[in-house]
Structures are given as C-alpha cells and as structure tokens.
Design a protein around this motif. Structure first.
Motif, PDB file in Angstrom:
ATOM      1  N   GLU A  85      -4.367   7.774   2.148  1.00 51.09           N
ATOM      2  CA  GLU A  85      -3.052   7.374   2.673  1.00 51.09           C
ATOM      3  C   GLU A  85      -2.812   5.868   2.610  1.00 51.09           C
ATOM      4  O   GLU A  85      -1.700   5.403   2.816  1.00 51.09           O
ATOM      5  CB  GLU A  85      -2.843   7.891   4.089  1.00 51.09           C
ATOM      6  CG  GLU A  85      -3.818   7.366   5.114  1.00 51.09           C
ATOM      7  CD  GLU A  85      -3.605   8.022   6.455  1.00 51.09           C
ATOM      8  OE1 GLU A  85      -3.346   7.275   7.411  1.00 51.09           O
ATOM      9  OE2 GLU A  85      -3.684   9.251   6.550  1.00 51.09           O
ATOM     10  N   ASN A  86      -3.832   5.084   2.291  1.00 50.95           N
ATOM     11  CA  ASN A  86      -3.656   3.644   2.138  1.00 50.95           C
ATOM     12  C   ASN A  86      -3.141   3.263   0.753  1.00 50.95           C
ATOM     13  O   ASN A  86      -2.882   2.093   0.488  1.00 50.95           O
ATOM     14  CB  ASN A  86      -4.976   2.916   2.419  1.00 50.95           C
ATOM     15  CG  ASN A  86      -5.402   3.082   3.869  1.00 50.95           C
ATOM     16  OD1 ASN A  86      -4.565   3.081   4.778  1.00 50.95           O
ATOM     17  ND2 ASN A  86      -6.685   3.266   4.087  1.00 50.95           N
ATOM     18  N   GLN A  87      -3.005   4.236  -0.128  1.00 48.84           N
ATOM     19  CA  GLN A  87      -2.466   3.970  -1.462  1.00 48.84           C
ATOM     20  C   GLN A  87      -0.963   3.742  -1.322  1.00 48.84           C
ATOM     21  O   GLN A  87      -0.191   4.682  -1.214  1.00 48.84           O
ATOM     22  CB  GLN A  87      -2.722   5.156  -2.400  1.00 48.84           C
ATOM     23  CG  GLN A  87      -4.168   5.360  -2.739  1.00 48.84           C
ATOM     24  CD  GLN A  87      -4.371   6.617  -3.568  1.00 48.84           C
ATOM     25  OE1 GLN A  87      -4.315   7.703  -3.033  1.00 48.84           O
ATOM     26  NE2 GLN A  87      -4.605   6.438  -4.860  1.00 48.84           N
ATOM     27  N   LYS A  88      -0.554   2.512  -1.326  1.00 48.31           N
ATOM     28  CA  LYS A  88       0.857   2.159  -1.093  1.00 48.31           C
ATOM     29  C   LYS A  88       1.775   2.681  -2.188  1.00 48.31           C
ATOM     30  O   LYS A  88       2.892   3.097  -1.919  1.00 48.31           O
ATOM     31  CB  LYS A  88       1.010   0.638  -0.978  1.00 48.31           C
ATOM     32  CG  LYS A  88       0.232   0.032   0.159  1.00 48.31           C
ATOM     33  CD  LYS A  88       0.866   0.359   1.476  1.00 48.31           C
ATOM     34  CE  LYS A  88       0.108  -0.355   2.588  1.00 48.31           C
ATOM     35  NZ  LYS A  88       0.075   0.383   3.805  1.00 48.31           N
ATOM     36  N   GLU A  89       1.303   2.658  -3.417  1.00 46.82           N
ATOM     37  CA  GLU A  89       2.129   3.082  -4.545  1.00 46.82           C
ATOM     38  C   GLU A  89       2.140   4.591  -4.727  1.00 46.82           C
ATOM     39  O   GLU A  89       2.896   5.115  -5.523  1.00 46.82           O
ATOM     40  CB  GLU A  89       1.648   2.408  -5.841  1.00 46.82           C
ATOM     41  CG  GLU A  89       1.689   0.896  -5.793  1.00 46.82           C
ATOM     42  CD  GLU A  89       3.094   0.362  -5.547  1.00 46.82           C
ATOM     43  OE1 GLU A  89       4.034   0.831  -6.222  1.00 46.82           O
ATOM     44  OE2 GLU A  89       3.232  -0.519  -4.687  1.00 46.82           O
ATOM     45  N   LYS A 109       3.180  10.465  -2.290  1.00 48.26           N
ATOM     46  CA  LYS A 109       2.789   9.382  -1.399  1.00 48.26           C
ATOM     47  C   LYS A 109       3.190   9.679   0.030  1.00 48.26           C
ATOM     48  O   LYS A 109       3.998  10.572   0.283  1.00 48.26           O
ATOM     49  CB  LYS A 109       3.375   8.043  -1.859  1.00 48.26           C
ATOM     50  CG  LYS A 109       4.893   7.914  -1.722  1.00 48.26           C
ATOM     51  CD  LYS A 109       5.403   6.620  -2.277  1.00 48.26           C
ATOM     52  CE  LYS A 109       5.351   5.539  -1.233  1.00 48.26           C
ATOM     53  NZ  LYS A 109       5.904   4.272  -1.678  1.00 48.26           N
ATOM     54  N   GLY A 112       6.193   6.388   4.979  1.00 47.38           N
ATOM     55  CA  GLY A 112       5.827   5.618   6.167  1.00 47.38           C
ATOM     56  C   GLY A 112       6.673   5.828   7.396  1.00 47.38           C
ATOM     57  O   GLY A 112       6.162   5.950   8.504  1.00 47.38           O
TER      58      GLY A 112
END
Length: 165
Positions: A85-89, A109, A112
């Motif tokens: 879940e830290n993969q912003k893209e 994704k 947020g």
C-alpha cells in the motif's frame, strides 16, 4: 417360488417382510445397472467470479476509476498481486476481457481519501466506453494464476430500472 414370508400373517412378520424388501431395493439402487464411465452425482458449482460489483454512477462517470471496497480488494486483489500500500503510483495489472477476448491494462492502487482501492488509468476508455457499461451493470473479476492476470466479464446487463436511479 421362494417367499420370505411367515406362515402366519402377523404384523411382526409383515414388518420383517417390508424391511427385507426395503433393504433389497436400497442395495439394488446402489449398484449401477449401466455405467458410461461418468458420475451422475450432483456437484456444487463454484462461482469463479469472486470479485463482483454492480456499477454505480461514480464507477462509470468522469472520475475514471472503478472503486473497490477495502473488504473486497485486500483479500481478492492486493493479496494475489503482492501489492504494497506504500506504492504511491500503484501497479500495472493485465486484465483479459473474457467476453471480447481482448487484453487491457489497468493500474491498481490504494485510494487515499477513502481507504479503498481503485482500478484506474484506462478504466473508462477500455471498459466503460468500449463495453458501453452503465450504472446497474454487474461485472466480475477473478485471478487466473496460470496466465498471471485478472479475467473480466460483464455478468449482468443493466435494466431500465437501473437507469432511472
């Protein structure tokens, strides 16, 4: 002619005859009289479309994304993809449209603001417009581990009633 009967016609004797006949019939039913080499027993169908969603107006609108609830996305999508879940893209995911036999690519994704997940990027162009999807259509996804991709299908078309909502 041999008969399993008692000389006297008492109720206990008749009960014994009925039980014997019932047992004999049950044994006969267990033995197939003819076999084609296949089972005739009822098997329960396991629906492959584990991830199902009835589209709403935000899924087919200008936001260009398919919103998936966290409860659905984490075990059925994020887990099989190994998504962090830290993969912003986000991560690119291959999607095979079973109905039209065509391959597409979406980005998966975490969304947020709602703590949900989305399929985005080409969702509107490759699925909504190309397949003429509307609110009320039910779609499904399932993971194909052999092809390492998700399969997609329109499971149920929208009805006139869905358009009026």
């Amino acid at each position: 002619m041999a008969v399993d009967a008692c000389p006297e016609q008492t109720s206990s004797c008749l009960e014994r005859i009925k039980k014997t006949n019932k047992k004999r019939k049950m044994e006969e039913n267990k033995k197939p009289s003819f076999s084609w080499g296949c089972s005739t027993e009822l098997m329960m169908y396991d629906d492959p479309w584990k991830l199902k969603k009835v589209l709403n107006s935000s899924d087919v609108g200008s936001l260009s994304r398919l919103l998936l609830p966290k409860e659905m996305a984490e075990p059925l999508v994020a887990a099989v993809l190994g998504y962090d879940e830290n993969q912003k893209e986000g991560m690119e995911v291959e999607i095979w449209d079973v109905d039209t036999q065509s391959m597409h690519s979406l980005v998966f994704k975490r969304w947020g603001s709602s703590r949900s997940y989305v399929f985005m990027a080409n969702w509107i162009k490759d699925f909504v417009k190309r397949r003429s999807l509307n609110s009320g259509h039910e779609i499904g996804f399932h993971w194909d581990p052999y092809a390492n991709r998700f399969d997609f299908s329109v499971l149920k078309a929208a009805t006139e009633e869905d358009f009026s909502n």
